[in-house]
Design a protein around this motif. Structure first.
Motif, short mmCIF file in Angstrom:
data_model
loop_
_atom_site.label_atom_id
_atom_site.label_comp_id
_atom_site.label_asym_id
_atom_site.label_seq_id
_atom_site.Cartn_x
_atom_site.Cartn_y
_atom_site.Cartn_z
N ASP A 46 64.05 23.72 -8.61
CA ASP A 46 63.54 23.09 -9.82
C ASP A 46 62.33 22.25 -9.47
OD1 ASP A 46 65.58 24.20 -11.30
OD2 ASP A 46 66.76 22.36 -11.44
N VAL A 47 61.33 22.29 -10.35
CA VAL A 47 60.14 21.46 -10.18
C VAL A 47 59.94 20.63 -11.44
CG1 VAL A 47 58.97 23.01 -8.55
CG2 VAL A 47 58.61 23.32 -11.00
N ASP A 48 59.32 19.47 -11.25
CA ASP A 48 58.99 18.60 -12.37
C ASP A 48 57.65 19.02 -12.95
OD1 ASP A 48 61.29 16.91 -12.15
OD2 ASP A 48 60.34 15.93 -10.44
N VAL A 49 57.61 19.19 -14.26
CA VAL A 49 56.38 19.60 -14.95
C VAL A 49 56.07 18.55 -16.01
CG1 VAL A 49 55.27 21.37 -16.36
CG2 VAL A 49 56.92 22.04 -14.59
N THR A 50 54.84 18.05 -16.00
CA THR A 50 54.38 17.14 -17.04
C THR A 50 53.46 17.92 -17.96
OG1 THR A 50 54.51 15.25 -15.55
CG2 THR A 50 53.19 14.97 -17.55
N ILE A 51 53.83 17.98 -19.22
CA ILE A 51 53.02 18.64 -20.24
C ILE A 51 52.18 17.57 -20.92
CG2 ILE A 51 53.06 19.99 -22.38
CD1 ILE A 51 55.95 20.86 -21.52
N THR A 52 50.86 17.76 -20.92
CA THR A 52 49.96 16.83 -21.61
C THR A 52 49.37 17.57 -22.80
OG1 THR A 52 49.44 15.71 -19.54
CG2 THR A 52 47.96 15.31 -21.41
N ARG A 53 49.63 17.04 -23.97
CA ARG A 53 49.17 17.67 -25.21
C ARG A 53 47.75 17.25 -25.53
NH1 ARG A 53 53.60 20.17 -26.70
NH2 ARG A 53 55.60 19.29 -26.15
N LYS A 54 47.13 17.96 -26.43
CA LYS A 54 45.74 17.70 -26.82
C LYS A 54 45.55 16.26 -27.30
CE LYS A 54 42.04 19.80 -29.48
NZ LYS A 54 41.67 20.85 -30.42
N ASP A 55 46.58 15.70 -27.96
CA ASP A 55 46.48 14.33 -28.47
C ASP A 55 46.73 13.28 -27.39
OD1 ASP A 55 49.24 14.32 -28.07
OD2 ASP A 55 49.74 14.08 -30.18
N SER A 57 49.56 12.87 -25.68
CA SER A 57 50.99 12.60 -25.45
C SER A 57 51.50 13.49 -24.32
CB SER A 57 51.79 12.84 -26.73
OG SER A 57 51.72 14.20 -27.12
N LYS A 58 52.53 13.00 -23.65
CA LYS A 58 53.08 13.70 -22.48
C LYS A 58 54.57 13.92 -22.65
CE LYS A 58 49.68 11.70 -19.40
NZ LYS A 58 49.12 12.43 -18.32
N GLU A 59 55.03 14.99 -22.04
CA GLU A 59 56.45 15.30 -22.02
C GLU A 59 56.78 15.83 -20.64
OE1 GLU A 59 59.75 17.97 -24.46
OE2 GLU A 59 57.68 17.93 -25.14
N GLU A 60 57.89 15.37 -20.08
CA GLU A 60 58.30 15.83 -18.76
C GLU A 60 59.51 16.73 -18.89
OE1 GLU A 60 58.49 12.95 -15.68
OE2 GLU A 60 56.63 11.98 -16.31
N ILE A 61 59.44 17.87 -18.18
CA ILE A 61 60.56 18.82 -18.18
C ILE A 61 60.80 19.29 -16.75
CG2 ILE A 61 60.05 19.63 -20.52
CD1 ILE A 61 58.94 22.23 -19.16
N LYS A 62 61.92 19.94 -16.55
CA LYS A 62 62.22 20.63 -15.30
C LYS A 62 62.05 22.12 -15.56
CE LYS A 62 64.51 17.43 -12.63
NZ LYS A 62 63.83 16.99 -11.45
#
Length: 91
Positions: A46-55, A57-62
């Motif tokens: 499993d790896v940690d992924v940070t999603i950065t949206r156009k606005d 905002s960020k969301e972290e998922i595995k």
């Protein structure tokens, strides 16, 4: 398979964790993704992924790293199968 083709081109294939459809994340294609731990990758971890949206905002998922073998890991680390083979021949 498409997964192994990605590894052969030096692209890190990731798979959403069980129960997480892409629709849940509301991905639009305008996001950027930061993946932690690429330097210490191992097959199928499993790896940690940070999603950065156009606005902004960020969301972290595995996500599951779909490099499935040590040979694939070597190909990925060398930027794909062709650079890995060339390195072996010249090394």
């Amino acid at each position: 398979t498409p997964r192994s083709n990605l590894v052969g081109m030096g692209v890190l294939p990731l798979q959403f964790k069980d129960g997480m459809p892409r629709q849940t994340l509301k991905l639009t294609g305008e996001e950027t993704f930061d993946i932690s731990g690429v330097e210490t990758l191992k097959p199928r971890i499993d790896v940690d992924v940070t999603i950065t949206r156009k606005d902004g905002s960020k969301e972290e998922i595995k996500a599951l790293c779909r490099i499935d073998t040590l040979d694939e890991l070597e190909y990925y680390r060398h930027g794909g199968i062709l650079p890995a083979v060339l390195r072996r021949l010249t090394g």
